[in-house]
Design a protein around this motif. Structure first.
Motif, PDB file in Angstrom:
ATOM      1  N   TYR A 269      33.052  40.788  42.905  1.00 34.47           N
ATOM      2  CA  TYR A 269      33.969  41.855  42.506  1.00 34.47           C
ATOM      3  C   TYR A 269      34.590  42.544  43.723  1.00 34.47           C
ATOM      4  CZ  TYR A 269      31.253  40.969  38.295  1.00 34.47           C
ATOM      5  OH  TYR A 269      30.603  40.363  37.258  1.00 34.47           O
ATOM      6  N   ARG A 270      33.831  42.631  44.810  1.00 34.65           N
ATOM      7  CA  ARG A 270      34.410  43.159  46.055  1.00 34.65           C
ATOM      8  C   ARG A 270      35.520  42.229  46.534  1.00 34.65           C
ATOM      9  NH1 ARG A 270      28.740  44.055  47.524  1.00 34.65           N
ATOM     10  NH2 ARG A 270      28.860  42.192  48.819  1.00 34.65           N
ATOM     11  N   GLN A 271      35.297  40.934  46.402  1.00 38.48           N
ATOM     12  CA  GLN A 271      36.300  39.948  46.819  1.00 38.48           C
ATOM     13  C   GLN A 271      37.577  40.080  45.993  1.00 38.48           C
ATOM     14  OE1 GLN A 271      35.579  38.345  49.601  1.00 38.48           O
ATOM     15  NE2 GLN A 271      37.694  37.657  49.605  1.00 38.48           N
ATOM     16  N   ILE A 272      37.442  40.275  44.696  1.00 38.01           N
ATOM     17  CA  ILE A 272      38.613  40.478  43.834  1.00 38.01           C
ATOM     18  C   ILE A 272      39.382  41.709  44.296  1.00 38.01           C
ATOM     19  CG2 ILE A 272      39.326  41.166  41.496  1.00 38.01           C
ATOM     20  CD1 ILE A 272      37.027  39.346  40.455  1.00 38.01           C
ATOM     21  N   LEU A 273      38.665  42.760  44.619  1.00 34.54           N
ATOM     22  CA  LEU A 273      39.289  43.991  45.103  1.00 34.54           C
ATOM     23  C   LEU A 273      40.104  43.734  46.370  1.00 34.54           C
ATOM     24  CD1 LEU A 273      38.984  46.783  43.812  1.00 34.54           C
ATOM     25  CD2 LEU A 273      37.256  47.276  45.522  1.00 34.54           C
ATOM     26  N   LEU A 274      39.493  43.034  47.326  1.00 32.33           N
ATOM     27  CA  LEU A 274      40.181  42.747  48.588  1.00 32.33           C
ATOM     28  C   LEU A 274      41.389  41.836  48.376  1.00 32.33           C
ATOM     29  CD1 LEU A 274      37.145  42.297  50.990  1.00 32.33           C
ATOM     30  CD2 LEU A 274      38.706  44.243  50.847  1.00 32.33           C
ATOM     31  N   GLU A 275      41.271  40.852  47.499  1.00 35.67           N
ATOM     32  CA  GLU A 275      42.406  39.969  47.217  1.00 35.67           C
ATOM     33  C   GLU A 275      43.563  40.743  46.606  1.00 35.67           C
ATOM     34  OE1 GLU A 275      40.727  36.925  44.717  1.00 35.67           O
ATOM     35  OE2 GLU A 275      39.560  36.064  46.375  1.00 35.67           O
ATOM     36  N   ASN A 276      43.251  41.694  45.737  1.00 28.14           N
ATOM     37  CA  ASN A 276      44.294  42.504  45.122  1.00 28.14           C
ATOM     38  C   ASN A 276      44.922  43.471  46.125  1.00 28.14           C
ATOM     39  OD1 ASN A 276      44.634  42.068  42.045  1.00 28.14           O
ATOM     40  ND2 ASN A 276      42.458  41.839  42.429  1.00 28.14           N
ATOM     41  N   LEU A 277      44.133  44.014  47.037  1.00 32.55           N
ATOM     42  CA  LEU A 277      44.697  44.849  48.098  1.00 32.55           C
ATOM     43  C   LEU A 277      45.639  44.029  48.976  1.00 32.55           C
ATOM     44  CD1 LEU A 277      41.857  47.184  49.421  1.00 32.55           C
ATOM     45  CD2 LEU A 277      44.065  47.861  48.475  1.00 32.55           C
ATOM     46  N   LYS A 278      45.209  42.833  49.322  1.00 32.24           N
ATOM     47  CA  LYS A 278      46.044  41.939  50.141  1.00 32.24           C
ATOM     48  C   LYS A 278      47.354  41.627  49.431  1.00 32.24           C
ATOM     49  CE  LYS A 278      46.528  38.635  53.425  1.00 32.24           C
ATOM     50  NZ  LYS A 278      47.851  38.919  53.961  1.00 32.24           N
ATOM     51  N   PHE A 279      47.302  41.382  48.128  1.00 31.17           N
ATOM     52  CA  PHE A 279      48.518  41.133  47.358  1.00 31.17           C
ATOM     53  C   PHE A 279      49.456  42.342  47.435  1.00 31.17           C
ATOM     54  CE2 PHE A 279      51.069  41.489  43.538  1.00 31.17           C
ATOM     55  CZ  PHE A 279      51.695  40.247  43.519  1.00 31.17           C
ATOM     56  N   CYS A 280      48.906  43.528  47.284  1.00 34.26           N
ATOM     57  CA  CYS A 280      49.737  44.739  47.359  1.00 34.26           C
ATOM     58  C   CYS A 280      50.327  44.928  48.751  1.00 34.26           C
ATOM     59  CB  CYS A 280      48.930  45.965  46.939  1.00 34.26           C
ATOM     60  SG  CYS A 280      48.564  46.003  45.173  1.00 34.26           S
ATOM     61  N   GLN A 281      49.589  44.531  49.777  1.00 29.12           N
ATOM     62  CA  GLN A 281      50.123  44.586  51.134  1.00 29.12           C
ATOM     63  C   GLN A 281      51.279  43.597  51.294  1.00 29.12           C
ATOM     64  OE1 GLN A 281      46.281  43.796  53.069  1.00 29.12           O
ATOM     65  NE2 GLN A 281      46.599  45.669  54.280  1.00 29.12           N
ATOM     66  N   ASP A 282      51.096  42.379  50.805  1.00 28.45           N
ATOM     67  CA  ASP A 282      52.081  41.317  50.992  1.00 28.45           C
ATOM     68  C   ASP A 282      53.295  41.450  50.087  1.00 28.45           C
ATOM     69  OD1 ASP A 282      50.350  40.221  52.844  1.00 28.45           O
ATOM     70  OD2 ASP A 282      49.583  38.673  51.489  1.00 28.45           O
TER      71      ASP A 282
ATOM     72  N   LEU B 226      49.495  51.918  43.450  1.00 26.45           N
ATOM     73  CA  LEU B 226      48.072  52.088  43.180  1.00 26.45           C
ATOM     74  C   LEU B 226      47.758  51.896  41.697  1.00 26.45           C
ATOM     75  CD1 LEU B 226      47.055  54.986  45.573  1.00 26.45           C
ATOM     76  CD2 LEU B 226      46.692  52.532  45.845  1.00 26.45           C
ATOM     77  N   ARG B 227      48.670  52.321  40.824  1.00 20.24           N
ATOM     78  CA  ARG B 227      48.487  52.070  39.379  1.00 20.24           C
ATOM     79  C   ARG B 227      48.422  50.570  39.109  1.00 20.24           C
ATOM     80  NH1 ARG B 227      53.622  53.099  37.065  1.00 20.24           N
ATOM     81  NH2 ARG B 227      53.906  50.932  37.658  1.00 20.24           N
ATOM     82  N   ASP B 228      49.367  49.815  39.687  1.00 17.28           N
ATOM     83  CA  ASP B 228      49.381  48.365  39.502  1.00 17.28           C
ATOM     84  C   ASP B 228      48.138  47.717  40.097  1.00 17.28           C
ATOM     85  OD1 ASP B 228      51.824  48.730  38.283  1.00 17.28           O
ATOM     86  OD2 ASP B 228      53.001  47.854  39.923  1.00 17.28           O
ATOM     87  N   PHE B 229      47.726  48.194  41.260  1.00 15.96           N
ATOM     88  CA  PHE B 229      46.523  47.666  41.898  1.00 15.96           C
ATOM     89  C   PHE B 229      45.302  47.863  40.996  1.00 15.96           C
ATOM     90  CE2 PHE B 229      42.651  48.853  44.202  1.00 15.96           C
ATOM     91  CZ  PHE B 229      42.337  47.622  44.748  1.00 15.96           C
ATOM     92  N   LYS B 230      45.156  49.068  40.474  1.00 11.91           N
ATOM     93  CA  LYS B 230      44.014  49.359  39.615  1.00 11.91           C
ATOM     94  C   LYS B 230      44.071  48.535  38.330  1.00 11.91           C
ATOM     95  CE  LYS B 230      42.917  53.840  39.415  1.00 11.91           C
ATOM     96  NZ  LYS B 230      43.084  55.311  39.453  1.00 11.91           N
ATOM     97  N   SER B 231      45.248  48.419  37.757  1.00  9.11           N
ATOM     98  CA  SER B 231      45.395  47.649  36.517  1.00  9.11           C
ATOM     99  C   SER B 231      45.058  46.177  36.729  1.00  9.11           C
ATOM    100  CB  SER B 231      46.832  47.794  35.998  1.00  9.11           C
ATOM    101  OG  SER B 231      47.049  46.975  34.882  1.00  9.11           O
ATOM    102  N   PHE B 232      45.627  45.590  37.768  1.00  6.75           N
ATOM    103  CA  PHE B 232      45.429  44.166  38.021  1.00  6.75           C
ATOM    104  C   PHE B 232      43.989  43.869  38.455  1.00  6.75           C
ATOM    105  CE2 PHE B 232      46.187  40.041  40.133  1.00  6.75           C
ATOM    106  CZ  PHE B 232      46.838  39.400  39.100  1.00  6.75           C
ATOM    107  N   SER B 233      43.426  44.727  39.324  1.00  6.43           N
ATOM    108  CA  SER B 233      42.048  44.490  39.754  1.00  6.43           C
ATOM    109  C   SER B 233      41.092  44.663  38.581  1.00  6.43           C
ATOM    110  CB  SER B 233      41.667  45.401  40.926  1.00  6.43           C
ATOM    111  OG  SER B 233      41.725  46.759  40.559  1.00  6.43           O
ATOM    112  N   ALA B 234      41.341  45.642  37.702  1.00  3.75           N
ATOM    113  CA  ALA B 234      40.482  45.823  36.528  1.00  3.75           C
ATOM    114  C   ALA B 234      40.545  44.597  35.633  1.00  3.75           C
ATOM    115  CB  ALA B 234      40.907  47.070  35.745  1.00  3.75           C
TER     116      ALA B 234
END
Length: 186
Positions: A32-45, A77-85
């Motif tokens: 789940y930490r990995q999913i979080l980091l992948e989603n953060l990376k997506f938001c960065q990119d 951040l809304r999109d990040f939370k939605s997609f990571s959830a």
């Protein structure tokens, strides 16, 4: 309604805390930490998010972030939370998770109790944004972020916690690329 914790300045650097409902220790699992980091990376990119500092704890995430011009930080951040959830809940349902029934019950129950429009709720809705108003405040928040795992007793030195930007600042590398604060702020 209070205006204290809102994104007022679109060009500002913000300290945010994203918390799992009921402080459930979901990020005690590496997957789940990995999913979080992948989603953060997506938001960065893809979404214009710039991360200057972060730490993933077992039930919350601290961020020091800003966004590119014409990008709304609240929306990112809304999109990040939605997609990571969505990704984390899917992983809970599909993978071998010993706490699956319990976790899904809690996330479903929280959504129902708070009249959420979704079936499950993983994140508290608010990101508790605090606008950074000075270089000293930026340094104070970055230090707070990096010392979280030390205060929890997990590591002796901040850079030893893999799921933090401390290693980016101390060792020059980390599991997630970050935009280092300018030297004047460090």
């Amino acid at each position: 309604m209070s205006n204290k914790y809102k994104f007022h300045n679109p060009d500002a650097l913000y300290f945010c805390t994203l918390t799992v409902v009921r402080w459930i220790d979901i990020f005690s699992r590496m997957a789940y930490r990995q999913i979080l980091l992948e989603n953060l990376k997506f938001c960065q990119d893809q979404k214009g998010l710039h991360v200057c500092g972060y730490v993933v704890m077992t039930n919350h995430l601290h961020l020091l972030v800003w966004v590119e011009p014409r990008v709304k930080i609240g929306a990112v951040l809304r999109d990040f939370k939605s997609f990571s959830a969505k990704n984390i809940l899917q992983a809970i349902e599909l993978e071998s998770e010993s706490r699956r029934d319990w976790l899904l019950y809690l996330f479903r129950n929280h959504a129902e109790r708070h009249k959420a429009s979704q079936q499950f709720q993983l994140w508290v809705h608010d990101s508790h944004p605090i606008e950074i108003s000075s270089p000293q405040m930026a340094l104070q928040k970055l230090t707070y972020i990096h010392l979280n795992p030390v205060r929890a007793g997990w590591v002796r030195h901040p850079e030893e916690w893999v799921y933090s930007s401390a290693s980016n600042y101390v060792l020059g590398d980390g599991v997630l690329e970050v935009d280092l604060l300018p030297p004047v702020l460090k």
